[in-house]
Structures are given as structure tokens and as C-alpha cells.
Scaffold this motif. Structure first.
Motif, PDB file in Angstrom:
ATOM      1  N   ASN A  59      11.392  30.620  32.288  1.00 58.80           N
ATOM      2  CA  ASN A  59      12.162  29.459  32.724  1.00 58.80           C
ATOM      3  C   ASN A  59      12.850  28.912  31.151  1.00 58.80           C
ATOM      4  OD1 ASN A  59      11.570  29.515  35.240  1.00 58.80           O
ATOM      5  ND2 ASN A  59      10.247  27.885  35.109  1.00 58.80           N
ATOM      6  N   LYS A 106      16.850  28.825  30.441  1.00 58.75           N
ATOM      7  CA  LYS A 106      17.562  27.538  30.080  1.00 58.75           C
ATOM      8  C   LYS A 106      18.270  28.014  28.703  1.00 58.75           C
ATOM      9  CE  LYS A 106      16.586  22.799  28.896  1.00 58.75           C
ATOM     10  NZ  LYS A 106      15.688  21.709  28.568  1.00 58.75           N
ATOM     11  N   GLU A 121      22.325  27.431  28.055  1.00 60.01           N
ATOM     12  CA  GLU A 121      22.924  26.583  26.951  1.00 60.01           C
ATOM     13  C   GLU A 121      23.603  27.192  26.083  1.00 60.01           C
ATOM     14  OE1 GLU A 121      19.192  24.477  25.569  1.00 60.01           O
ATOM     15  OE2 GLU A 121      19.045  23.259  27.423  1.00 60.01           O
TER      16      GLU A 121
END
Length: 140
Positions: A113, A117, A121
Motif C-alpha cells: 500500500n 501511495k 504521489e
């Protein structure tokens, strides 16, 4: 039974037949997980064909996630007391192994995860030929 199965094996022969390193077999012997007949006149540890079964069973339990300490716990309980049936004890050890595995899976999922992420980003930065971190003095 053929003659090669009835004569004692050295630790090297046991290693070749099981694929388990000699060092590991010596450790299993020292922990009391497999037994020897004693030593040869040359000082080699000698094993019977029963050791083949023991090593394969240990390997199977290790493949189920049990630690060597847990396997030793199981064998010690079996040898030294009928208080806990082996099946019940093994079921408890398998439960512990399952829980450890679930924890490792959860930790790995958290890492996955975080990667996803981070990629989301920094998608634009990752697509560039030269990644430059904000605040990096070499990128100014």
C-alpha cells in the motif's frame, strides 16, 4: 528391504538422500530431533533409515511454518509426557504458525500500500528520466 536401507548412513549420506545440509542435520541431531546409532570407528555419526523419515517430517513441518523450536517442543512433549495428545499439540502449533503468517501478510500488504501511495504521489517524477527530490541541493 534392500541392503543399502539396512546399513547405517553417515551424515553425508543422509544429507545426499534428503537434500538437507550436513550442518542442519548435525543441529537437528544435537537438538534431539533425529537420533544416531552412535559413531563409526572413524568418528562419523551414523543414522538408520528412520532418520530419513524424521528429516522428511521435520522438513514438512518447517514447510508449514513451524520453527525448529516448536518442532522440538512437539517432540519433547511427545517423548516426556502423555498430558497433551500430539495431535492437539500439533494443532496448536499450526494455529500459531497460521497467525504468524497472517501477521507477515498484513505487514507485506502495508508495504504494498505504501508503494502504491508513493507511486501515485510521485507519478510525474517517476516518469521523468532524472528523478529529483524536492529540497535536494543537487537539483537546484
Amino acid at each position: 528391504m534392500n541392503a543399502s536401507r539396512t546399513r547405517p548412513m553417515t551424515v553425508g549420506e543422509l544429507s545426499r538422500q534428503t537434500g538437507v545440509p550436513v550442518k542442519t542435520l548435525r543441529a537437528y541431531t544435537d537438538l534431539g530431533l533425529i537420533y544416531t546409532l552412535g559413531r563409526s570407528p572413524a568418528g562419523y555419526r551414523l543414522y538408520t533409515a528412520d532418520a530419513l523419515w524424521c528429516v522428511r517430517f521435520i522438513d514438512q513441518l518447517r514447510g508449514l511454518g513451524l520453527t525448529v523450536a516448536e518442532i522440538r517442543e512437539l517432540t519433547t512433549a511427545h517423548l516426556h509426557g502423555p498430558d497433551t495428545p500430539v495431535g492437539a499439540h500439533l494443532a496448536e502449533l499450526l494455529h500459531r504458525s497460521r497467525e504468524r503468517l497472517r501477521q507477515r501478510i498484513a505487514a507485506q500488504q502495508q508495504t504494498l500500500n505504501r508503494i502504491e501511495k508513493f507511486q501515485a504521489e510521485h507519478r510525474a517524477d517517476l516518469a521523468e528520466d532524472d528523478l529529483c527530490w524536492a529540497g535536494d541541493p543537487q537539483c537546484a
